[in-house]
Enzyme design. Structure first.
Site, PDB file in Angstrom:
ATOM      1  CG  ASP A  89      -0.324  -0.478   2.496  1.00  0.00           C
ATOM      2  OD1 ASP A  89       0.917  -0.454   2.590  1.00  0.00           O
ATOM      3  OD2 ASP A  89      -1.054  -0.866   3.416  1.00  0.00           O
ATOM      4  CG  ASP A 113      -8.787  -1.771  12.055  1.00  0.00           C
ATOM      5  OD1 ASP A 113      -7.782  -2.329  11.552  1.00  0.00           O
ATOM      6  OD2 ASP A 113      -9.296  -0.755  11.553  1.00  0.00           O
ATOM      7  CG  HIS A 119      -5.974  -2.239   8.738  1.00  0.00           C
ATOM      8  ND1 HIS A 119      -6.175  -1.284   9.706  1.00  0.00           N
ATOM      9  CD2 HIS A 119      -4.673  -2.108   8.369  1.00  0.00           C
ATOM     10  CE1 HIS A 119      -5.045  -0.619   9.908  1.00  0.00           C
ATOM     11  NE2 HIS A 119      -4.121  -1.101   9.112  1.00  0.00           N
ATOM     12  CD  GLU A 171      -8.794   0.931   7.971  1.00  0.00           C
ATOM     13  OE1 GLU A 171      -8.767   0.010   8.804  1.00  0.00           O
ATOM     14  OE2 GLU A 171      -8.187   2.006   8.135  1.00  0.00           O
TER      15      GLU A 171
HETATM   16  C1  GLP Z   1      -0.650   0.316   8.424  1.00  0.00           C
HETATM   17  C2  GLP Z   1      -0.399  -0.453   7.137  1.00  0.00           C
HETATM   18  C3  GLP Z   1      -0.589  -1.941   7.310  1.00  0.00           C
HETATM   19  C4  GLP Z   1       0.142  -2.408   8.541  1.00  0.00           C
HETATM   20  C5  GLP Z   1      -0.441  -1.717   9.734  1.00  0.00           C
HETATM   21  C6  GLP Z   1       0.156  -2.177  11.049  1.00  0.00           C
HETATM   22  O1  GLP Z   1      -1.971   0.693   8.587  1.00  0.00           O
HETATM   23  N1  GLP Z   1      -1.221  -0.028   6.075  1.00  0.00           N
HETATM   24  O2  GLP Z   1      -0.130  -2.613   6.153  1.00  0.00           O
HETATM   25  O3  GLP Z   1       0.037  -3.810   8.652  1.00  0.00           O
HETATM   26  O4  GLP Z   1      -0.221  -0.329   9.598  1.00  0.00           O
HETATM   27  O5  GLP Z   1       1.303  -1.489  11.350  1.00  0.00           O
HETATM   28  P1  GLP Z   1       2.267  -1.842  12.533  1.00  0.00           P
HETATM   29  O6  GLP Z   1       3.046  -3.033  12.090  1.00  0.00           O
HETATM   30  O7  GLP Z   1       3.105  -0.637  12.721  1.00  0.00           O
HETATM   31  O8  GLP Z   1       1.418  -2.146  13.718  1.00  0.00           O
END
Ligand code: GLP
Length: 262
Positions: free
Chosen positions: A70, A139, A141, A146
């Site tokens: 993303d 959450d 995702h 989402e």
């Molecule tokens: C963002 C990204 C996700 C990622 C998530 C969790 O929202 N779009 O791809 O998995 O954060 O991030 P973290 O690993 O910092 O908890």
């Protein structure tokens, strides 16, 4: 589904890095190994281990093509919170991957629909993704899919929920007004169409998401639960993330792993 429980974050990352390197090394033929990659804090330790292994000559990325999950919409590459910047500074700049083998959605495109369609086409032209590494949000995702995103979704524009904007504001001086409200993201089905999927889930704050991924029903409320429909999904997690699993589930996966080898 395979759930690999490791004592702590460092061990989880080492396990995942060895798994990925093992898959790259086992890949035969001239076709490149196609690797899906995430951003976020979860994969940082995996990238650090892969960098070490690459420098030690234990794995090469010369025949690897990557696709990132993303990118924020409207954030230029040079912005230090763009996922482009994150990936180059935390990973690609430190390994032997050819520059042209890296694919990251362009958050500054003036035609997001065409950008996303071209991304899916490019993945398909390479024969699909061999291994998709991912993390998940609090959450649940997957990428920026989402809650209530279709589990059949493909790469497209996504609106971030208030929850995610608040969680991600830690990278934007804790100022929610600085967090982009939209992103380009691979779809849930883009991830689950990969031959293998490896998702990292660590920390207490992901305990509900881990339980939903493993024990809950398949539901668009927790897009991570789509992993249950994948024939070869692996979750690598740490002890703190296991807090919401039932004792029986936890013991089951520890028992199974005693007999497994990577
Ligand atoms: C963002 C990204 C996700 C990622 C998530 C969790 O929202 N779009 O791809 O998995 O954060 O991030 P973290 O690993 O910092 O908890």
């Amino acid at each position: 589904m395979r759930v690999v429980i490791q004592e702590n974050y460092q061990k989880m990352c080492l396990w995942a890095a060895k798994y990925i390197a093992g898959r790259i090394n086992a890949h035969k033929g001239s076709k490149p190994f196609v690797l899906g990659l995430p951003t976020g804090s979860s994969p940082l330790g995996v990238y650090a281990e892969l960098i070490k292994m690459n420098k030690a000559g234990e794995v090469t990325f010369k025949n690897v093509v990557t696709f990132n999950m993303d990118e924020y919409l409207g954030l230029p590459r040079e912005h230090e919170q763009s996922y482009w910047h994150f990936m180059w500074s935390n990973f690609f700049d430190h390994i032997d991957i050819p520059r042209e083998n890296v694919n990251i959605l362009n958050g500054m495109t003036d035609d997001p629909e065409a950008e996303c369609a071209a991304y899916e086409d490019k993945i398909a032209s390479l024969g699909g993704i061999d291994l998709f590494l991912g993390g998940i949000g609090v959450d649940g995702h997957l990428a920026f899919n989402e809650p209530f995103t279709s589990l059949t979704s493909r790469t497209g524009v996504r609106a971030l929920t208030t929850d995610t904007i608040i969680v991600n504001s830690r990278f934007f001086d804790y100022d929610v007004s600085k967090v982009p409200t939209k992103a380009l993201s691979v779809g849930v089905a883009t991830v689950t169409s990969a031959k293998e999927v490896l998702i990292l889930i660590n920390g207490h704050n992901k305990a509900r998401a881990l339980a939903a991924s493993v024990e809950g029903g398949v539901s668009q409320k927790w897009t991570c639960s789509a992993l249950q429909m994948h024939p070869a999904a692996i979750i690598a997690c740490d002890e703190p993330a296991c807090g919401e699993l039932t004792v029986d589930t936890y013991k089951y996966f520890l028992d199974v792993e005693k007999a497994e080898r990577i």
